[in-house]
Structures are given as C-alpha cells and as structure tokens.
Design an enzyme around this catalytic site. Structure first.
Site, PDB file in Angstrom:
ATOM      1  N   HIS A 174       0.809  -1.217   0.000  1.00 36.92           N
ATOM      2  CA  HIS A 174       0.000   0.000   0.000  1.00 36.92           C
ATOM      3  C   HIS A 174       0.848   1.275   0.000  1.00 36.92           C
ATOM      4  CE1 HIS A 174      -3.389  -2.665   0.984  1.00 36.92           C
ATOM      5  NE2 HIS A 174      -4.149  -1.686   0.549  1.00 36.92           N
ATOM      6  N   GLY A 175       2.051   1.214   0.496  1.00 35.60           N
ATOM      7  CA  GLY A 175       2.852   2.440   0.502  1.00 35.60           C
ATOM      8  C   GLY A 175       4.167   2.283   1.225  1.00 35.60           C
TER       9      GLY A 175
END
Length: 468
Positions: A317-318
């Site tokens: 996700h990041g």
C-alpha cells in the site's frame, strides 16, 4: 476535481461507448478499447504511459518464453525482477534511502521520484499473467494487443480490482454487448459513483480536518469521529471505484469479480479479509502464500507465512511504516484467531465478535491514514483519553458535522450492510423483481444528478487509492 477534468471524464466514456457500439468487428472493438485506455491513462500520467507500455511489452515476451521457450522458470524469474523492480524503483527508493540514512547516520541523497498512478495494480496483473502462463501453457497469448488490453483496460487500470488473465481471457476474444448488459453496467457504475462522490467525499473532508490538525489537541469524541470517518471514506472510496470498474466492464462485455462483500459485517479479522479487497488478498494467496507452503507445513510455518503475507500487504500500500504496522496488526490478529487466543469460533464470543473486529479495523486504519506512527498513536491515545481537547480544535472538527454529512453518515451505515441485497432477493422471491429494478433505475438517475451537482460545485474529490 477541476471543471476540465469533469469535462474530460464525461466526454471520454460516451465517445468511447459510441465508437464501440457502431463498429461491430471484435478486433476493431479491442483496438478502440486499447486506444481509449491509453488516452485515459495519458490524461493523468502522460510520461508514465511509456513505463506501463514497456512493462506490458516485456511481460508479454516473458509469457511467450514461459509457454514455449527453454527454462520457463527463468522467464518467471525475470518477470518478478521486472515487475517488483519497477515497484521498488518508483515506490520504495526514497523509503529505503531514508531508512539507510537513519541506520547509518549518513546523508545519502534521497531521490524524489514521481509515482506513476496505478503502478501497484498493473505490475501485479503483468506478473500474474506470466505466472499463469507458466502454470498453464494454454493461457499464453500470442497477440500483443490482447495482453495490452488485459493490463491497460481503463476501468480497472488505476485502482483495481486486480484482474487475473484467466478470468477474462475468453472475454477478450468473445463477449456480449447488449441492452441488458449496458443497463446493468450503467446502473452499477452510477451506484459506485454515488458511493464515492456523495459518501466518501463527505467522510473524507471530516477525516482530513482531523488528521491535518495537531492531533494531540483533539478531544475524545472528535478523535473517534475522525477515525470512523476515515474508515468509511476508504471503504466507500475504494469499493465505489470497484463498482464503477465492474459497471463499465459490464457495459463493454467484461465480467470482473467482486472486490468487496460487506466487510464491516464481519465477526472476525479472518472474515474481514475474505470480504475486504478480495482481488488483492486472492493475489497474495495464489502467488505468494500457496507457493510458500500455505498451511501445508505445520502451524508454525503457516503462522510465519500469514505474517509475511500481511507484511507484504501493508508494504504494497505504501512506502511508510504506518502501512507496514497496519498490515502486521491484521496479521497478528489472524494469528490470535487461528490459535483461538481470540475465541472467534466460540458461540459465546460471537455476539461481541463484530465489536472486536470493527475496533481492530478502525484503530488500524488510524495508523494507515496517519503521516507517521507517532501521529497515529497520538490520535489513538486521544480516542481513549476521556479528554475534551483544545476547545478551538474540537469546535473546528465538530463544525464539519453538517446536515449533509449526517445524511451521508446514515447512508454509509446502511450501505455497509447487505440490506438492499436482501430487499432484491425478497423482491425476486415474491415476483416483484421488475418493480425493484424500476425503482433501482429511478434511484440511479437521482444519484447521477446529485453526483454531477457535487462534482461541479466542489473541488474536494480525492481518489485516495490512486496513490497506492
């Protein structure tokens, strides 16, 4: 969203649809969808479209190699190297440079690389194509444009759902295009648009207000308001986009699998992940968890495999420790449920299972949304502080609770449950399916008009999953 963006979006889809409808040849229709997809992506990422095209070209070549060449495992190895390498280069280089500097005390320059929209999605689809071809040679596609269409198809290109090639391989060659599919697809698209524009945006404005303030000054009630608002925002933002992708796909003859199945009704974290972002959890299960041994090598190995999967899910996700911790919280809760330390399978626990699940989900999403772990932990502390916070800060947050927000909140709670699904089933069983469909189409028209008004009157319209 600017006026020019709204104009582009509301011209792009009708023009693409008209061209697709008036030309009956299947090959030409595929070319139209490919061109439309490249135009759509280039509108937001004019430079990054070349990165995507190069990625697709190499994945197509690796697919041919995996199916026909010698040493097919080597093709998979290079596909992993290419796709994961792209993700690391564009998404994680700065993160690793910062981490290296923190550990060593050195001052290595930290590159600031612009992240191409949707790179996490199109790289995963490219990689899954090569692996699927390696496993089943019949999935190989000699026509480059078919692979290009599969990966770049604009409805699901920039925010999913992640589509496996085997799910739509036959549809690329042969698919239906008729009034029934068009009406169902448009209805689903508008429903998703309403979830995004009318609910997610309202929730997001409140959540952003909370997280952009000094969270140490936020009182208990406003802190909970911000946490719940963000939890609803991310669900209706992403599930709304998934609905739009499924709807547009349906219009053009493609059937994408569902990506959400009412996750907030779950009674355990394990159930939550069977209902939340289904395409991502399925991808990790098929291409990482099972190849690592899955649950076939004892409880200890199964636990390790699950923790690794959730570490990767968070990191996907990041490039921030907030995402990693978010993933590990879910992984640890799954481990506790597997060993019955959290007794979700016990009958006496079921009445409180939903409360436990939502508490974990909301608190974990606070860290997910926070800029730093420190900010997230501070807000969580405020949520259980029983303090009133700084009066001006609390007043600013509570002022966001407009009538429009309250109406959106009520609909958010209702739509988080399968109540309309139950109504539809009841209507079908009682012979009133047509009446239900008519009401649904009228409701869609009202939602569409409200969405247009909101898009034209407000500049606040973030698609938060674009950054993943």
């Amino acid at each position: 969203m600017t006026f020019s963006s709204v104009t582009f979006l509301f011209m792009f889809l009708p023009v693409t649809f008209i061209l697709y409808a008036i030309i009956p040849q299947k090959t030409v229709r595929n070319i139209i969808l490919v061109i439309a997809s490249l135009v759509f992506y280039a509108y937001g990422e004019p430079v990054a479209v070349m990165i995507m095209l190069i990625s697709i070209l190499f994945n197509w070549i690796f697919g041919l190699w995996a199916a026909k060449g010698s040493k097919p495992k080597l093709a998979v190895f290079f596909a992993v190297l290419l796709n994961i390498g792209l993700l690391i280069a564009y998404k994680y280089t700065g993160f690793f440079a910062d981490l290296f500097n923190d550990i060593t005390g050195l001052n290595v320059p930290v590159p600031h690389i612009r992240l191409p929209i949707g790179i996490s999605f199109f790289t995963f689809q490219g990689l899954s194509y090569v692996i699927d071809v390696y496993r089943k040679k019949e999935y190989v596609q000699k026509n480059f444009f078919s692979v290009l269409l599969y990966i770049s198809f604009f409805p699901q290109l920039i925010a999913g759902p992640i589509v496996r090639y085997e799910d739509i391989a036959a549809q690329i060659k042969e698919r239906e295009f008729n009034i029934d599919r068009i009406s169902r697809g448009i209805n689903r698209f508008i429903f998703g648009l309403g979830k995004k524009v009318l609910i997610a945006n309202q929730m997001g404005f409140v959540a952003d207000t909370v997280f952009n303030l000094n969270v140490g000054d936020v009182g208990m009630a406003p802190a909970w308001l911000g946490a719940v608002a963000y939890t609803l925002q991310i669900f209706f933002d992403f599930s709304g986009y998934s609905d739009m992708a499924i709807g547009i796909g349906c219009v053009f003859g493609f059937d994408f699998r569902e990506n959400f199945n009412y996750p907030f009704v779950s009674g355990s974290i394990q159930e939550f992940w069977r209902r939340w972002h289904i395409s991502l959890s399925t991808w990790f299960k098929e291409y990482v968890y099972i190849p690592l041994g899955g649950n076939r090598k004892g409880k200890a190995r199964t636990t390790l495999n699950k923790l690794l999967i959730f570490f990767l899910t968070g990191f996907w996700h990041g490039a921030n420790f907030t995402f990693i911790v978010w993933g590990m919280i879910h992984g640890l809760c799954q481990m506790l449920e597997t060993y019955q330390i959290v007794p979700t399978k016990k009958k006496w626990f079921k009445p409180i299972g939903h409360i436990y699940t939502m508490l974990v989900v909301i608190l974990a999403f606070v860290l997910f949304r926070a800029d730093t772990l420190s900010q997230g932990m501070t807000l969580i502390r405020q949520m259980f502080s029983f303090s009133s916070g700084a009066a001006p800060v609390d007043a600013k947050i509570m002022s966001c609770m407009t009538l429009l927000f309250m109406v959106a909140l009520v609909f958010a709670v209702i739509l988080s449950t399968p109540i309309f699904k139950i109504f539809r089933k009841s209507a079908e069983d009682s012979g009133h399916a047509k009446a239900y469909n008519y009401c649904s189409y009228i409701g869609s028209l009202v939602i569409f008009l409200l969405c247009i008004l909101c898009l034209l009157s407000s500049k606040y319209n973030p698609f938060i999953y674009f950054r993943f």
